[in-house]
Motif scaffolding. Structure first.
Motif, mmCIF file in Angstrom:
data_model
loop_
_atom_site.group_PDB
_atom_site.id
_atom_site.type_symbol
_atom_site.label_atom_id
_atom_site.label_comp_id
_atom_site.label_asym_id
_atom_site.label_seq_id
_atom_site.Cartn_x
_atom_site.Cartn_y
_atom_site.Cartn_z
ATOM 1 N N ALA A 1 0.785 -1.122 0.026
ATOM 2 C CA ALA A 1 -0.090 0.003 -0.087
ATOM 3 C C ALA A 1 0.851 1.261 -0.061
ATOM 4 O O ALA A 1 0.454 2.241 -0.540
ATOM 5 C CB ALA A 1 -1.002 0.020 1.295
ATOM 6 N N ARG A 2 2.050 1.024 0.461
ATOM 7 C CA ARG A 2 2.833 2.235 0.578
ATOM 8 C C ARG A 2 3.891 2.294 -0.598
ATOM 9 O O ARG A 2 4.735 3.324 -0.852
ATOM 10 C CB ARG A 2 4.039 2.130 1.902
ATOM 11 N N GLY A 3 3.592 1.371 -1.608
ATOM 12 C CA GLY A 3 4.396 1.132 -2.812
ATOM 13 C C GLY A 3 5.692 0.633 -2.812
ATOM 14 O O GLY A 3 6.524 0.770 -3.613
ATOM 15 N N GLU A 4 5.972 -0.114 -1.741
ATOM 16 C CA GLU A 4 7.038 -1.116 -1.610
ATOM 17 C C GLU A 4 7.137 -2.023 -2.506
ATOM 18 O O GLU A 4 6.464 -3.101 -1.994
ATOM 19 C CB GLU A 4 7.479 -1.153 -0.175
ATOM 20 N N ARG A 5 7.883 -2.246 -3.394
ATOM 21 C CA ARG A 5 7.760 -3.255 -4.552
ATOM 22 C C ARG A 5 8.343 -4.343 -3.896
ATOM 23 O O ARG A 5 7.851 -5.790 -4.493
ATOM 24 C CB ARG A 5 8.401 -3.122 -5.828
ATOM 25 N N ALA A 6 9.280 -4.479 -3.049
ATOM 26 C CA ALA A 6 9.749 -5.733 -2.497
ATOM 27 C C ALA A 6 8.797 -6.508 -1.696
ATOM 28 O O ALA A 6 8.848 -7.675 -1.784
ATOM 29 C CB ALA A 6 11.002 -5.094 -1.560
ATOM 30 N N ALA A 7 7.956 -5.833 -1.256
ATOM 31 C CA ALA A 7 6.952 -6.644 -0.453
ATOM 32 C C ALA A 7 5.876 -7.445 -1.464
ATOM 33 O O ALA A 7 5.591 -8.528 -0.893
ATOM 34 C CB ALA A 7 5.809 -5.547 0.290
ATOM 35 N N LEU A 8 5.589 -6.957 -2.633
ATOM 36 C CA LEU A 8 4.968 -7.621 -3.486
ATOM 37 C C LEU A 8 5.535 -8.775 -4.072
ATOM 38 O O LEU A 8 5.161 -9.950 -4.147
ATOM 39 C CB LEU A 8 4.516 -6.788 -4.769
ATOM 40 N N ARG A 9 7.107 -8.486 -4.274
ATOM 41 C CA ARG A 9 7.674 -9.674 -4.607
ATOM 42 C C ARG A 9 7.813 -10.794 -3.471
ATOM 43 O O ARG A 9 7.603 -12.004 -3.689
ATOM 44 C CB ARG A 9 9.352 -9.327 -4.750
ATOM 45 N N ASP A 10 7.989 -10.334 -2.085
ATOM 46 C CA ASP A 10 8.108 -11.287 -1.081
ATOM 47 C C ASP A 10 6.813 -12.202 -1.068
ATOM 48 O O ASP A 10 6.640 -13.301 -0.877
ATOM 49 C CB ASP A 10 8.058 -10.661 0.270
ATOM 50 N N LEU A 11 5.500 -11.348 -1.359
ATOM 51 C CA LEU A 11 4.302 -12.049 -1.390
ATOM 52 C C LEU A 11 3.972 -13.165 -2.508
ATOM 53 O O LEU A 11 3.529 -14.167 -2.440
ATOM 54 C CB LEU A 11 2.982 -10.971 -1.302
ATOM 55 N N TYR A 12 4.852 -12.634 -3.682
ATOM 56 C CA TYR A 12 4.690 -13.712 -4.736
ATOM 57 C C TYR A 12 5.727 -14.779 -4.498
ATOM 58 O O TYR A 12 5.128 -15.991 -4.629
ATOM 59 C CB TYR A 12 5.331 -12.789 -5.969
ATOM 60 N N VAL A 13 6.637 -14.752 -4.002
ATOM 61 C CA VAL A 13 7.529 -15.665 -3.554
ATOM 62 C C VAL A 13 7.124 -16.598 -2.740
ATOM 63 O O VAL A 13 7.089 -17.773 -2.921
ATOM 64 C CB VAL A 13 8.967 -15.231 -3.098
ATOM 65 N N GLN A 14 6.304 -15.998 -1.568
ATOM 66 C CA GLN A 14 5.656 -16.774 -0.670
ATOM 67 C C GLN A 14 4.274 -17.703 -1.079
ATOM 68 O O GLN A 14 4.429 -18.840 -0.755
ATOM 69 C CB GLN A 14 5.311 -16.012 0.474
ATOM 70 N N GLU A 15 3.574 -16.873 -1.827
ATOM 71 C CA GLU A 15 2.368 -17.682 -2.201
ATOM 72 C C GLU A 15 1.955 -17.977 -3.802
ATOM 73 O O GLU A 15 0.994 -18.384 -4.016
ATOM 74 C CB GLU A 15 1.283 -16.762 -1.645
ATOM 75 N N GLY A 16 2.830 -17.397 -4.468
ATOM 76 C CA GLY A 16 2.764 -17.625 -5.948
ATOM 77 C C GLY A 16 2.200 -18.883 -6.435
ATOM 78 O O GLY A 16 1.500 -19.177 -6.971
ATOM 79 N N PRO A 17 3.134 -19.938 -6.053
ATOM 80 C CA PRO A 17 2.818 -21.139 -6.525
ATOM 81 C C PRO A 17 1.672 -21.663 -5.824
ATOM 82 O O PRO A 17 0.994 -22.649 -6.734
ATOM 83 C CB PRO A 17 4.289 -22.242 -5.890
ATOM 84 N N ARG A 18 1.290 -21.505 -4.764
ATOM 85 C CA ARG A 18 -0.042 -22.096 -4.094
ATOM 86 C C ARG A 18 -1.084 -21.331 -4.958
ATOM 87 O O ARG A 18 -1.939 -21.906 -5.217
ATOM 88 C CB ARG A 18 -0.019 -21.753 -2.926
ATOM 89 N N LEU A 19 -1.064 -19.873 -5.382
ATOM 90 C CA LEU A 19 -2.293 -19.479 -5.848
ATOM 91 C C LEU A 19 -2.401 -19.957 -7.440
ATOM 92 O O LEU A 19 -3.464 -19.976 -8.017
ATOM 93 C CB LEU A 19 -1.693 -17.906 -5.912
ATOM 94 N N LEU A 20 -1.102 -20.391 -7.779
ATOM 95 C CA LEU A 20 -1.041 -20.814 -9.180
ATOM 96 C C LEU A 20 -1.891 -22.194 -9.202
ATOM 97 O O LEU A 20 -2.854 -22.600 -10.132
ATOM 98 C CB LEU A 20 0.294 -21.100 -9.908
ATOM 99 N N GLY A 21 -1.847 -22.920 -8.292
ATOM 100 C CA GLY A 21 -2.304 -24.230 -7.825
ATOM 101 C C GLY A 21 -3.860 -23.975 -7.764
ATOM 102 O O GLY A 21 -4.483 -24.792 -8.406
#
Length: 177
Positions: A18-38
């Protein structure tokens, strides 16, 4: 390599998004991306479509992070909900396209007029419903909310929402007949 779920702070990452920190989005993607894809693959049964859904989900997560409300559920659950709704909307849209194409394949130039007349009829029928019941139908079939989400959004018991939707669908069927 994903971080341990027990130490991963989803809410903090969403707040950082929400503050615009792209690294946080990357962290979320690394953490949950594969499960969301599933989740997306299980729903749409197509890898390429599932990847598109997850991509769109992360765009929505990024853009909607400021609107996340921890009082309404977990941050992780919200991310899964965003992905699930995108997949369900895609399936619903594909179903509409398929049925519309099959039913109207042999129709002539009057298609646009017939569709407009049908749309106007639906709107008239919706207008005849009480506002709360109309909102339930719109939340369910336009916004893609589950009955439980509608109940929470309207601060109404789940059984009441289910009854409203059932009765409203019956009323719409009668009105459209």
């Amino acid at each position: 390599m994903s971080l341990a779920r027990s130490t991963f702070d989803y809410e903090a990452r969403l707040a950082a998004c929400a503050r615009g920190e792209r690294a946080a989005l990357r962290d979320l993607y690394v953490q949950e991306g594969p499960r969301l894809l599933g989740v997306a693959k299980r729903l749409v049964r197509d890898s390429a479509l599932a990847e598109d859904i997850v991509h769109e989900a992360f765009i929505k997560i990024w853009n909607g992070a400021a609107g996340f409300d921890p009082a309404r559920g977990s941050a992780r659950g919200w991310m899964f909900s965003v992905t699930r709704h995108l997949a369900l909307n895609l399936l619903r849209d594909q179903g509409r396209e398929t049925s519309l194409g099959d039913e109207h394949e042999s129709l002539g130039d009057d298609d646009g007029f017939d569709a407009q007349a049908h749309s106007a009829r639906i709107h008239r029928c919706l207008e005849q419903l009480e506002p709360q019941r109309r909102n339930c139908i719109l939340h369910a079939y336009v916004d893609g909310y589950s009955h439980a989400q509608i109940a929470a959004r309207l601060d109404t018991p789940l059984g009441t929402v289910k009854a409203w939707i059932k009765r409203s669908l019956n009323a719409l069927r009668e009105c459209m007949a």
